[in-house]
Motif scaffolding. Structure first.
Motif, PDB file in Angstrom:
ATOM      1  N   ILE A  63      38.280  33.927  45.295  1.00  0.00           N
ATOM      2  CA  ILE A  63      38.054  35.348  44.543  1.00  0.00           C
ATOM      3  C   ILE A  63      36.065  35.426  44.248  1.00  0.00           C
ATOM      4  CG2 ILE A  63      37.931  35.992  41.662  1.00  0.00           C
ATOM      5  CD1 ILE A  63      40.583  36.170  42.069  1.00  0.00           C
ATOM      6  N   HIS A  67      35.412  39.572  47.137  1.00  0.00           N
ATOM      7  CA  HIS A  67      35.838  40.130  46.191  1.00  0.00           C
ATOM      8  C   HIS A  67      34.882  41.169  46.763  1.00  0.00           C
ATOM      9  CE1 HIS A  67      34.767  42.663  42.102  1.00  0.00           C
ATOM     10  NE2 HIS A  67      36.004  42.146  41.835  1.00  0.00           N
ATOM     11  N   TYR A  69      32.648  43.857  45.938  1.00  0.00           N
ATOM     12  CA  TYR A  69      32.263  44.702  45.049  1.00  0.00           C
ATOM     13  C   TYR A  69      31.236  44.782  45.753  1.00  0.00           C
ATOM     14  CZ  TYR A  69      28.794  41.078  43.580  1.00  0.00           C
ATOM     15  OH  TYR A  69      28.394  39.697  42.583  1.00  0.00           O
ATOM     16  N   PHE A 105      43.227  42.692  47.232  1.00  0.00           N
ATOM     17  CA  PHE A 105      42.411  42.427  46.516  1.00  0.00           C
ATOM     18  C   PHE A 105      42.699  42.488  45.145  1.00  0.00           C
ATOM     19  CE2 PHE A 105      39.113  44.219  43.609  1.00  0.00           C
ATOM     20  CZ  PHE A 105      38.396  42.563  42.828  1.00  0.00           C
ATOM     21  N   MET A 109      43.840  39.827  41.958  1.00  0.00           N
ATOM     22  CA  MET A 109      43.690  40.114  40.586  1.00  0.00           C
ATOM     23  C   MET A 109      44.749  39.480  39.791  1.00  0.00           C
ATOM     24  SD  MET A 109      40.136  40.752  40.242  1.00  0.00           S
ATOM     25  CE  MET A 109      40.337  39.602  41.376  1.00  0.00           C
ATOM     26  N   MET A 121      37.333  35.738  35.860  1.00  0.00           N
ATOM     27  CA  MET A 121      36.937  36.659  35.782  1.00  0.00           C
ATOM     28  C   MET A 121      35.605  37.106  35.768  1.00  0.00           C
ATOM     29  SD  MET A 121      38.338  38.738  38.442  1.00  0.00           S
ATOM     30  CE  MET A 121      37.755  40.386  37.143  1.00  0.00           C
TER      31      MET A 121
END
Lengths: 201, 201
Positions: A63, A67, A69, A105, A109, A121
């Motif tokens: 995770i 990720h 982001y 991804f 989630m 999270m």
DNA sequence: CGTAAATGAACGAACGTTCGTTTTTATTAT
DNA sequence: ATAATAAAAACGAACGTTCGTTCATTTACG
């Protein structure tokens, strides 16, 4: 090669994480056994525990490491566009493409939600939200082109589009007429933009 | 009471289904054992197999029985509204409220995706989609108040809003400022409506 | 009275993890 | 370079549990 100067331990740890990542996506978390992970990573089951304390710890590492982001933030920050409208459209398109490149991804989630009740999270979200909100606020403020909606809600509406898109994508293809699946993303973006932009006609 | 004239077997079957339903939501599918289901349903573990062939079969029955699409269809069909705009707004609000009353259903969908790769959904979707699309088309056609977007895409965008909403809802409360959580649903609906309605100002 | 339902011990398989041991790696001294 | 050495990594059998499911038997309903 990129991982030339890694120690043996570091290379093995990466192999385990990558194997588990693939298997979790293919089969889900519970359905994937440590023995399967060991086999695909190319070592014995006991050896995993030299690098990870538990199965949970592997998922947590995934995770954190997978990720996207950071890439997304960089992408959106660098997006071109003369007018605000142009900029938003381009940013949305770029994001769509990047997330489209990473449907894995989304599934991660889902696993996180179902198997762990999002317990991994909270920390990640606290890291992301403060970075995203100013970005939305920046394009929201200059000339009032956007309706005065709270940035966090815009973010949620935006993410919802993608969730919906990929959920439907996961379900069998025959659910949706194939001729419209190609440009449905464009239309998604369009709906969203019309939803948040001040009337322009 | 409503289940007065049910046979013993029918009552037990319902108790099993209800117990499993609660436990799956609380703990997830894999984390819930048949022994737990039996205990909450008030019978021995072996007795379950007089009513369900397997654990999978219980989940399948839950997906089928608890799916709120019938209530939703009835609700939306009966919604009031003089103008098209009014009608859409009311329908959206009604749907929001109904789904808001059933956040459990979203979680069931996640479990279905993660644990079963949507294998139970295909049949259900084929049953639902043809019933929903005409509904959207009906409000789309009369006077062209809606932008000419394919109904299926409108449906997806709409569902995406809720997915996003409930996902965020599942994550800890401190992620989102509490003062905006109350009416964020209204704003969601508003964004969506602006997105699909022809400019009106 | 016959049958549907409930029982709970038992089964075999699979799970995540541990552990004593062996092998490999990296480092140091020669 | 080579050999010695301590540490890191890999091994895989074994552990204790728990899982979903079965089945011979008993209980209770219609």
């Amino acid at each position: 090669m990129a991982e030339e100067n890694l120690s043996k331990g570091e290379r093995t740890r990466m192999a385990i994480e990558e194997a588990a990542y693939e298997l979790f996506l293919e089969q889900g978390y519970s359905a994937t056994s440590m023995r399967q992970v060991a086999e695909r990573a190319g070592l014995a089951v006991g050896g995993i525990y030299n690098h990870f304390a538990s199965k949970d710890a592997i998922f947590e590492a995934i995770i954190h490491d997978k990720h996207p982001y950071k890439q997304i933030l960089a992408l959106v920050s660098a997006v071109p566009g003369e007018t605000v409208d142009e900029f938003i459209h381009n940013a949305a398109q770029a994001l769509v493409e990047e997330l489209g490149r990473r449907p894995d991804f989304l599934k991660l989630m889902f696993i996180e939600i179902v198997e762990f009740n999002t317990k991994h999270m909270a920390g990640l979200m606290e890291e992301i939200i403060p970075q995203v909100l100013p970005l939305i606020q920046r394009i929201q403020s200059p000339d009032g082109a956007l309706r005065p909606i709270h940035p966090a809600i815009i973010l949620r509406a935006f993410l919802g589009m993608f969730f919906s898109y990929f959920i439907m994508e996961m379900m069998a293809g025959q659910v949706m007429p194939p001729e419209m699946r190609e440009d449905s993303l464009d239309i998604f973006v369009d709906i969203f933009l019309h939803g948040i932009i001040k009337s322009e006609l």
